[in-house]
Design a protein around this motif. Structure first.
Motif, PDB file in Angstrom:
ATOM      1  N   ASN A   1       0.813  -1.221   0.000  1.00 32.23           N
ATOM      2  CA  ASN A   1       0.000   0.000   0.000  1.00 32.23           C
ATOM      3  C   ASN A   1       0.842   1.264   0.000  1.00 32.23           C
ATOM      4  O   ASN A   1       0.334   2.360  -0.173  1.00 32.23           O
ATOM      5  CB  ASN A   1      -0.933   0.023   1.219  1.00 32.23           C
ATOM      6  CG  ASN A   1      -2.101  -0.926   1.035  1.00 32.23           C
ATOM      7  OD1 ASN A   1      -2.626  -1.054  -0.073  1.00 32.23           O
ATOM      8  ND2 ASN A   1      -2.479  -1.615   2.088  1.00 32.23           N
TER       9      ASN A   1
ATOM     10  N   PHE B   1       3.359   3.816  -1.571  1.00 31.33           N
ATOM     11  CA  PHE B   1       3.898   4.234  -2.861  1.00 31.33           C
ATOM     12  C   PHE B   1       4.503   5.626  -2.719  1.00 31.33           C
ATOM     13  O   PHE B   1       4.158   6.372  -1.802  1.00 31.33           O
ATOM     14  CB  PHE B   1       2.831   4.191  -3.972  1.00 31.33           C
ATOM     15  CG  PHE B   1       1.682   5.158  -3.811  1.00 31.33           C
ATOM     16  CD1 PHE B   1       0.632   4.880  -2.958  1.00 31.33           C
ATOM     17  CD2 PHE B   1       1.654   6.349  -4.524  1.00 31.33           C
ATOM     18  CE1 PHE B   1      -0.433   5.765  -2.809  1.00 31.33           C
ATOM     19  CE2 PHE B   1       0.597   7.235  -4.400  1.00 31.33           C
ATOM     20  CZ  PHE B   1      -0.452   6.943  -3.532  1.00 31.33           C
TER      21      PHE B   1
ATOM     22  N   MET C   1       5.193   9.286  -4.425  1.00 34.55           N
ATOM     23  CA  MET C   1       4.892  10.175  -5.541  1.00 34.55           C
ATOM     24  C   MET C   1       5.512  11.542  -5.320  1.00 34.55           C
ATOM     25  O   MET C   1       5.581  12.033  -4.200  1.00 34.55           O
ATOM     26  CB  MET C   1       3.391  10.271  -5.818  1.00 34.55           C
ATOM     27  CG  MET C   1       2.530  10.894  -4.766  1.00 34.55           C
ATOM     28  SD  MET C   1       0.885  11.178  -5.524  1.00 34.55           S
ATOM     29  CE  MET C   1      -0.122  11.262  -4.084  1.00 34.55           C
TER      30      MET C   1
ATOM     31  N   GLU D   1       3.552   2.169 -10.857  1.00 29.95           N
ATOM     32  CA  GLU D   1       2.425   2.253  -9.908  1.00 29.95           C
ATOM     33  C   GLU D   1       2.909   2.648  -8.517  1.00 29.95           C
ATOM     34  O   GLU D   1       2.188   3.263  -7.745  1.00 29.95           O
ATOM     35  CB  GLU D   1       1.717   0.895  -9.796  1.00 29.95           C
ATOM     36  CG  GLU D   1       1.016   0.435 -11.042  1.00 29.95           C
ATOM     37  CD  GLU D   1      -0.296   1.181 -11.244  1.00 29.95           C
ATOM     38  OE1 GLU D   1      -1.119   1.186 -10.318  1.00 29.95           O
ATOM     39  OE2 GLU D   1      -0.463   1.774 -12.337  1.00 29.95           O
ATOM     40  N   ARG D   2       4.159   2.250  -8.228  1.00 27.55           N
ATOM     41  CA  ARG D   2       4.689   2.492  -6.873  1.00 27.55           C
ATOM     42  C   ARG D   2       5.567   3.743  -6.822  1.00 27.55           C
ATOM     43  O   ARG D   2       5.776   4.308  -5.756  1.00 27.55           O
ATOM     44  CB  ARG D   2       5.530   1.286  -6.416  1.00 27.55           C
ATOM     45  CG  ARG D   2       4.864  -0.089  -6.567  1.00 27.55           C
ATOM     46  CD  ARG D   2       3.807  -0.379  -5.524  1.00 27.55           C
ATOM     47  NE  ARG D   2       4.232  -0.214  -4.142  1.00 27.55           N
ATOM     48  CZ  ARG D   2       4.938  -1.101  -3.441  1.00 27.55           C
ATOM     49  NH1 ARG D   2       5.329  -2.218  -4.002  1.00 27.55           N
ATOM     50  NH2 ARG D   2       5.234  -0.876  -2.178  1.00 27.55           N
TER      51      ARG D   2
ATOM     52  N   MET E   1       5.579   7.137  -8.614  1.00 29.44           N
ATOM     53  CA  MET E   1       4.758   7.946  -9.520  1.00 29.44           C
ATOM     54  C   MET E   1       5.341   9.335  -9.731  1.00 29.44           C
ATOM     55  O   MET E   1       5.426  10.130  -8.808  1.00 29.44           O
ATOM     56  CB  MET E   1       3.348   8.114  -8.941  1.00 29.44           C
ATOM     57  CG  MET E   1       2.495   6.857  -8.980  1.00 29.44           C
ATOM     58  SD  MET E   1       0.871   7.164  -8.214  1.00 29.44           S
ATOM     59  CE  MET E   1       0.165   8.343  -9.350  1.00 29.44           C
TER      60      MET E   1
ATOM     61  N   VAL F   1       4.842  13.020 -10.859  1.00 22.03           N
ATOM     62  CA  VAL F   1       3.641  13.865 -10.848  1.00 22.03           C
ATOM     63  C   VAL F   1       3.953  15.189 -11.540  1.00 22.03           C
ATOM     64  O   VAL F   1       5.102  15.603 -11.590  1.00 22.03           O
ATOM     65  CB  VAL F   1       3.139  14.135  -9.409  1.00 22.03           C
ATOM     66  CG1 VAL F   1       2.754  12.855  -8.712  1.00 22.03           C
ATOM     67  CG2 VAL F   1       4.186  14.888  -8.592  1.00 22.03           C
TER      68      VAL F   1
ATOM     69  N   PHE G   1      -1.048  17.325  -5.890  1.00 17.13           N
ATOM     70  CA  PHE G   1      -0.598  15.970  -5.522  1.00 17.13           C
ATOM     71  C   PHE G   1      -0.494  15.773  -4.018  1.00 17.13           C
ATOM     72  O   PHE G   1      -0.638  14.642  -3.548  1.00 17.13           O
ATOM     73  CB  PHE G   1       0.658  15.541  -6.300  1.00 17.13           C
ATOM     74  CG  PHE G   1       1.946  16.276  -6.032  1.00 17.13           C
ATOM     75  CD1 PHE G   1       2.672  16.048  -4.872  1.00 17.13           C
ATOM     76  CD2 PHE G   1       2.461  17.165  -6.963  1.00 17.13           C
ATOM     77  CE1 PHE G   1       3.877  16.702  -4.636  1.00 17.13           C
ATOM     78  CE2 PHE G   1       3.659  17.826  -6.739  1.00 17.13           C
ATOM     79  CZ  PHE G   1       4.371  17.598  -5.561  1.00 17.13           C
TER      80      PHE G   1
ATOM     81  N   ALA H   1      -4.032  14.945  -3.300  1.00 11.03           N
ATOM     82  CA  ALA H   1      -4.285  13.574  -3.745  1.00 11.03           C
ATOM     83  C   ALA H   1      -3.677  12.575  -2.753  1.00 11.03           C
ATOM     84  O   ALA H   1      -4.255  11.517  -2.484  1.00 11.03           O
ATOM     85  CB  ALA H   1      -3.709  13.352  -5.142  1.00 11.03           C
TER      86      ALA H   1
ATOM     87  N   ALA I   1      -5.719   9.681  -0.930  1.00  9.95           N
ATOM     88  CA  ALA I   1      -5.297   8.274  -0.998  1.00  9.95           C
ATOM     89  C   ALA I   1      -5.097   7.720   0.411  1.00  9.95           C
ATOM     90  O   ALA I   1      -5.458   6.571   0.702  1.00  9.95           O
ATOM     91  CB  ALA I   1      -4.008   8.147  -1.814  1.00  9.95           C
TER      92      ALA I   1
ATOM     93  N   MET J   1      -4.563   3.840   1.474  1.00  5.19           N
ATOM     94  CA  MET J   1      -3.210   3.728   0.952  1.00  5.19           C
ATOM     95  C   MET J   1      -2.240   4.408   1.923  1.00  5.19           C
ATOM     96  O   MET J   1      -2.638   5.123   2.829  1.00  5.19           O
ATOM     97  CB  MET J   1      -3.110   4.378  -0.435  1.00  5.19           C
ATOM     98  CG  MET J   1      -3.972   3.722  -1.509  1.00  5.19           C
ATOM     99  SD  MET J   1      -3.612   1.970  -1.800  1.00  5.19           S
ATOM    100  CE  MET J   1      -2.014   2.073  -2.633  1.00  5.19           C
ATOM    101  N   ARG J   2      -0.943   4.169   1.691  1.00  4.92           N
ATOM    102  CA  ARG J   2       0.088   4.785   2.531  1.00  4.92           C
ATOM    103  C   ARG J   2       1.066   5.556   1.650  1.00  4.92           C
ATOM    104  O   ARG J   2       2.169   5.081   1.367  1.00  4.92           O
ATOM    105  CB  ARG J   2       0.837   3.702   3.305  1.00  4.92           C
ATOM    106  CG  ARG J   2       0.028   3.071   4.405  1.00  4.92           C
ATOM    107  CD  ARG J   2       0.078   3.975   5.610  1.00  4.92           C
ATOM    108  NE  ARG J   2      -0.759   3.451   6.684  1.00  4.92           N
ATOM    109  CZ  ARG J   2      -0.642   3.834   7.945  1.00  4.92           C
ATOM    110  NH1 ARG J   2       0.269   4.714   8.280  1.00  4.92           N
ATOM    111  NH2 ARG J   2      -1.444   3.360   8.862  1.00  4.92           N
TER     112      ARG J   2
END
Lengths: 331, 336
Positions: A28, A30, A32, A56-57, A59, A61, A68, A71, A75, A80-81
C-alpha cells in the motif's frame, strides 16, 4: 564499506534505503513526487526505484504541489500509505492549504472519524548558494501547526529510519531532509531501521552548556563542541529531531545538568523553533539557569546568492564557539 | 439579469415511476424544510457560525446522490446539508452537529460547514473552496490502485472552478485516469460575485474537455434531468474508470449566508428563478400526470414536518462535549 557492525553510507543512500525498505514491506506504500521516477529524483535519492518497483509504486507527478499533496491526503484517507515528496520545502507553500487545512484538521474536525496517515518528505536547507527563493528554512511554519508531526532528519540514522516509523503513524507526518548533507558520509549500524519519533537525542554528553539545534545545523554544533573541548569546555549537544510535538523532558534534563543554554538554528529568529524552546525553558526551568538562554538564528534577510553574504546570514561554527565562550566568560 | 436558457426535456412519468417520483420529492422537500428550520433556529441563536443554505439547489444533490452506491465516496462543500441528507445521514445527527452537540455527526466540532460521516463515506463539509477536489482525485486513485469498483463523487460550485486547485485536480484526474465524478453546481454566484465577473469563459462545461474529461451540462433545476444525466455519468465513471464532469446549472434562492444582504443581484432575478423551483416542478409534473394526489403531498409534508421536529428535538436534547475532551483527536489515540 562494511566495518564490523557499522556501514559507511551517504545521507542520500540512507534516505534511499529507508524508502526501499518501506516499499518492500507494504504494497500500500507508494512514492509520488516531481521527478521521482524517470529522472531518478531531483537529488538522485530515488534513482533506480522506478525500475525496481514500477510506475504504480514510483509515480512521477506534474508540477502541482497542492494537487498531488491533496491527492496524497485522499489516498491516505482511502487506505493507501503514500509517501509524498515535495522536491524542496520552498515549493511546499503551494501545498500549504492542503497540509494546514486538510491533513492537519480532518481527524479533529470530523470528531475522530477520519485520520490521515500521510508522510510528506521535503528537501530543505541553506548553504548551496541558491538565493532567496530556494533557501528557506520553513520548519517553524510547519512546527506551528497542530495536528501535524514534524521531524527534522539531521543524522544518517534518522534519514534512514524516520520514514519507516512515520509510515506506521496514523497521522500526517512531515519529514525534513537536508540537501546540504546528501553527499556526507557517516557510519550507521548495519541493523539500522525504524527509529523513535517522539524524543530529542543527546548527540554529545557535556556538563558546561547545552547547545540545542536541529537539522543540518547540528553538525555545526557538533564541530563547535569538538573545538570547545580543546579549550576545556565540555558542551552537551542536543538534536531536537521532533519539532512537533516537542520533547520537553530531554531538554529540561539537560538544562538541569548544565544550567546554560544556547539555541542554534538557520531559520529567522523571530518566532522560530528556538523561540518556542526558550519559552518552555523559562516556563519550566527558569531557576535552573545561570544566565539567560541565548539564541543564534538566521539573520532576518532574504538569503542572498554570493557565498560570503549567504555565510554571513547563517549561524556558523565559529559563531557558536564565540557565543559559548562569551556565555561562559571564557578567557 | 442572468437566466439560464436551457431546454428541459419533458419527462413522461408512468405509474411505475410513482415510487421514484415520491422518493425524489420527499428528499427535496426534506432538505427544503430542514433548511428553513435551520434558518429559523439560526435567528434564535441555536445555530451559530456560518450557515449556508442550499434552498433552490435541491435537485442537484438529490438527483446525483440517488445513483451512488453505499461504497462510493462523497465529498462536498460548505453548503452541504442537502448532500448530507440525500446521502442518508440521520437528520438528527446533522441538526445536532449544527447545534454543536456531541451527538452531531462530527461530534459537534465542525458545525454546519463540516459534516462528516464515516458510515456513509461522507468526507465533508469542506470549507476552503476547491480544497477538496484534489482529495477526491486521491481517493479515486486509491480505488484504482486497490482495484475497487467504487467511485468518488465530488461536489463544488462554479466559484471553485476559478481556483488553481480546479486546474490541478482536473489535470491529475484525467492524467491518472481515475474514477471520479466532478459535479459542478453552477449557481451563478461565488458568494456575491456573479460568474461574469469571475470567469473569462462562463460555460463551465467548456473547461472539462480541455483536460480530456468527458463533460455534460444539465438543467440543475430539474431533478429528473439531473438524475438521468448523473446515472449515465456514474455508469461511465464506474465502467471506464475515468473522470467525468457534470455541470448542473442551478440557482440559490436565499442569501449566500445568514450575513448576506444580497446587494449584488436583483430581486426580480431571484423571482424569475423561483419559477423553476425544482420541488414545484416535480410536484406539478406528477400532479399533471395524475400520479400523485393532494393526499400524497399532505402525507409527505406531514412526514417531513415530524422528521424535522424530531431532528430538532434530538439536537435540543443533545449534550456538549466535555471541555476535557478538547484535545482529543488532534492526534489518533491508538496507532493503527
Amino acid at each position: 564499506m562494511n566495518t564490523g557492525n557499522f556501514i559507511k553510507i551517504t545521507y542520500r543512500e540512507a534516505i534511499k534505503q529507508g524508502i526501499r525498505e518501506a516499499l518492500q514491506k507494504d504494497e500500500n506504500i507508494f512514492l509520488m513526487g516531481e521527478d521521482v521516477g524517470h529522472y531518478g529524483g531531483a537529488f538522485a535519492v530515488s534513482k533506480g526505484l522506478l525500475q525496481e518497483f514500477g510506475s504504480e509504486r514510483i509515480m512521477d507527478v506534474p508540477l502541482s504541489e497542492s494537487g498531488f499533496v491533496g491527492a496524497g491526503i485522499g489516498a491516505a484517507l482511502s487506505g493507501m500509505r503514500p509517501i509524498v515528496e515535495i522536491m524542496t520545502v520552498n515549493f511546499s507553500l503551494l501545498a500549504m492549504d492542503q497540509i494546514a487545512n486538510n491533513a492537519a484538521t480532518l481527524l479533529h474536525m470530523s470528531g475522530g472519524q477520519f485520520n490521515v496517515p500521510l508522510v510528506i518528505r521535503m528537501g530543505c536547507g541553506i548553504g548551496r548558494q541558491l538565493a532567496a527563493q530556494h533557501s528557506h528554512s520553513w520548519e517553524p511554519l510547519f512546527a506551528h501547526i497542530a495536528g501535524l508531526k514534524v521531524l527534522a532528519a539531521g543524522t544518517h540514522e534518522d534519514a534512514r529510519g524516520m520514514l519507516l516509523t512515520a509510515l506506521d503513524d496514523p497521522d500526517p507526518v512531515i519529514i525534513f531532509e537536508y540537501t546540504f548533507l546528501l553527499n556526507k558520509e557517516a557510519e550507521i549500524p548495519t541493523t539500522a531501521g525504524a527509529v523513535d519519533i517522539t524524543k530529542a537525542k543527546v548527540l554529545r554528553q557535556g556538563t558546561d552548556i547545552s547547545i540545542i539545534s536541529y537539522g543540518a545545523c547540528i553538525h555545526k554544533a557538533l564541530d563547535a563542541a569538538k573545538e570547545l573541548a580543546t579549550a576545556g569546555i565540555n558542551a552537551e549537544v542536543i538534536d531536537l529531531r521532533i519539532l512537533r510535538p516537542i520533547d520537553d523532558s530531554t531538554i529540561l534534563t539537560s538544562v538541569k545538568k548544565t544550567n546554560k543554554v544556547l539555541l542554534v538554528e538557520d531559520a529567522w529568529a523571530s518566532l522560530n523553533v528556538s523561540s518556542e524552546i526558550s519559552a518552555r525553558i523559562m516556563e519550566n526551568a527558569f531557576y535552573e539557569l545561570d544566565l539567560p538562554v541565548q539564541r543564534l538564528s538566521g539573520v532576518e534577510v532574504p538569503i542572498p546568492y554570493p557565498k560570503h553574504l549567504e555565510d554571513a546570514a547563517l549561524p556558523q561554527t565559529s559563531d557558536i564557539i564565540n557565543q559559548v565562550k562569551k556565555m561562559l566568560q571564557y578567557g | 439579469m442572468i437566466v439560464m436558457d436551457q431546454e428541459t426535456e419533458i419527462q413522461i412519468l408512468t405509474a411505475s415511476d410513482r415510487d421514484r417520483g415520491l422518493q425524489l420529492l420527499y428528499q427535496m422537500k426534506l432538505i427544503r424544510r430542514f433548511e428553513e428550520k435551520s434558518a429559523e433556529l439560526y435567528s434564535k441563536e441555536k445555530i451559530r457560525g456560518f450557515l449556508h443554505l442550499y434552498v433552490g439547489e435541491e435537485a442537484v444533490a438529490v438527483g446525483v446522490i440517488q445513483n451512488l452506491t453505499a461504497d462510493d465516496n462523497l465529498l462536498s462543500t460548505y453548503r452541504e446539508h442537502g448532500h448530507a441528507l440525500a446521502r442518508g445521514i440521520n437528520p438528527g445527527s446533522i441538526m445536532a452537529e449544527m447545534y454543536g452537540k456531541v451527538q452531531g455527526c462530527s461530534r459537534g466540532r465542525g458545525g454546519s460547514m463540516h459534516l462528516f460521516d464515516a458510515a456513509t463515506k461522507f468526507y465533508g463539509g469542506n470549507a476552503i473552496v476547491a480544497g477538496h477536489l484534489a482529495m477526491a482525485v486521491g481517493m479515486a486513485l486509491a480505488s484504482k490502485k486497490q482495484k475497487k469498483n467504487n467511485i468518488t463523487c465530488c461536489f463544488f460550485g462554479e466559484g471553485a472552478a476559478a481556483e488553481g486547485e480546479f486546474h490541478e485536480a482536473m489535470n491529475l484526474a484525467a492524467l491518472w485516469s481515475v474514477p471520479v465524478l466532478f459535479v459542478c453546481e453552477n449557481n451563478l454566484y461565488a458568494m456575491g460575485t456573479a460568474i461574469r465577473y469571475s470567469h473569462s469563459v462562463v460555460e463551465i462545461e467548456k473547461k472539462g474537455p480541455a483536460y480530456g474529461i468527458e463533460t455534460e451540462a444539465v438543467d440543475g433545476m430539474n431533478v429528473l434531468s439531473v438524475q438521468k444525466a448523473a446515472k449515465l455519468a456514474i455508469e461511465k465513471v464506474r465502467t471506464a474508470g475515468k473522470p467525468f464532469l457534470l455541470v448542473c446549472n442551478t440557482y440559490r434562492f436565499r442569501a449566500h449566508s445568514m450575513f448576506d444582504a444580497e446587494l449584488y443581484r436583483d430581486k426580480s432575478e431571484v423571482e424569475e428563478w423561483k419559477k423553476k423551483d425544482p420541488i414545484s416542478q416535480l410536484q406539478n409534473l406528477m400532479s399533471n400526470q395524475d400520479i400523485i394526489s393532494l393526499k400524497d403531498i399532505d402525507e409527505i409534508n406531514e412526514k417531513i414536518e415530524s422528521e424535522v421536529l424530531k431532528a430538532v428535538e434530538f439536537a435540543e436534547k443533545g449534550t456538549w462535549e466535555p471541555v476535557e475532551d478538547l484535545k482529543k483527536f488532534v492526534y489518533s489515540e491508538a496507532r493503527i
